[in-house]
Design a protein around this motif. Sequence first.
Motif, PDB file in Angstrom:
ATOM      1  N   ILE A 109       0.651  -1.293   0.048  1.00  0.00           N
ATOM      2  CA  ILE A 109      -0.206   0.153   0.091  1.00  0.00           C
ATOM      3  C   ILE A 109       0.775   1.252   0.070  1.00  0.00           C
ATOM      4  O   ILE A 109       0.203   2.181   0.193  1.00  0.00           O
ATOM      5  CB  ILE A 109      -0.983  -0.075   1.138  1.00  0.00           C
ATOM      6  CG1 ILE A 109      -0.264  -0.144   2.372  1.00  0.00           C
ATOM      7  CG2 ILE A 109      -1.989  -1.120   1.141  1.00  0.00           C
ATOM      8  CD1 ILE A 109      -1.200   0.113   3.687  1.00  0.00           C
ATOM      9  N   ASP A 132      -6.986  -2.122   2.540  1.00  0.00           N
ATOM     10  CA  ASP A 132      -6.549  -3.030   1.094  1.00  0.00           C
ATOM     11  C   ASP A 132      -5.602  -3.892   1.348  1.00  0.00           C
ATOM     12  O   ASP A 132      -5.429  -5.005   0.300  1.00  0.00           O
ATOM     13  CB  ASP A 132      -5.531  -1.970  -0.035  1.00  0.00           C
ATOM     14  CG  ASP A 132      -6.661  -0.972  -0.257  1.00  0.00           C
ATOM     15  OD1 ASP A 132      -7.855  -1.025  -0.448  1.00  0.00           O
ATOM     16  OD2 ASP A 132      -6.220   0.211  -0.853  1.00  0.00           O
ATOM     17  N   ARG A 136      -4.702   3.581   3.221  1.00  0.00           N
ATOM     18  CA  ARG A 136      -4.966   2.409   2.474  1.00  0.00           C
ATOM     19  C   ARG A 136      -4.806   1.064   3.262  1.00  0.00           C
ATOM     20  O   ARG A 136      -4.703  -0.072   2.586  1.00  0.00           O
ATOM     21  CB  ARG A 136      -4.012   2.180   0.991  1.00  0.00           C
ATOM     22  CG  ARG A 136      -4.167   3.451   0.144  1.00  0.00           C
ATOM     23  CD  ARG A 136      -3.391   3.060  -1.264  1.00  0.00           C
ATOM     24  NE  ARG A 136      -3.644   1.909  -1.480  1.00  0.00           N
ATOM     25  CZ  ARG A 136      -2.702   1.270  -2.294  1.00  0.00           C
ATOM     26  NH1 ARG A 136      -1.564   2.021  -2.732  1.00  0.00           N
ATOM     27  NH2 ARG A 136      -3.158  -0.052  -3.054  1.00  0.00           N
TER      28      ARG A 136
END
Length: 217
Positions: free
Chosen positions: A78, A141, A138
């Motif tokens: 990320i 993710d 992030r």
Amino acid sequence: MAGLPIPATGRRVLSAAAGALLTGLLIAGCGGGDGATAASPSATPRPETGGGAGGTTAASNTSVLSHSVPVKISIPKIGVSAPVGQIGLRTDGRIEEPPLSRPNLAGWYKEGVTPGEVGPSVILGHVDANGKPAVFYRLKDLKPGDKIQVGRKDGTTAAFAVQRAQRVDKDAFPHEKVFGETLDHASLRLVTCGGAFDPKAGHYTDNLIVYAALAGA
């Protein structure tokens, strides 16, 4: 609340005050605040994938590391490469947070073990700050198997593999599991905010927790 259990490796006890207040510890500590926008990761589903938070076979077969404070965290998947500072308890018993003025700074909870030692080590980070993405923007993710590297003051690196992600309502934050679970291996927990941003309350509705286990050094 009594102090949480600690393993024989010498993990410091999470104070009763912190344990009682951890459900609100990340209200400000995840970002939001001034200028939080819909660009924040508020529409993601609640992820809970992979194995349980208790560890993996890889972790049980890996030697743990000695005490050394973290200074950097890298998560290639990320795009995270960030310094890590130290955070503790405020005078009111709540967890400190990295300053919003330094959105790329993560904070290691210094009352716990250092990353790579036996037990749960916890690093917190903002999801956004003043309307812009921050260090853990992030985090949502990450998938099981993704790598996390924590650089330590002694020059070593604690390498972890993601086990699972969990999103929980702030009022149901599993503070004992995150901060006080008794383990026989080295574990890392990354914590930020998730869910929708509540402009009236000034914080996100949920917390996102990523559980990882030591994969190498």
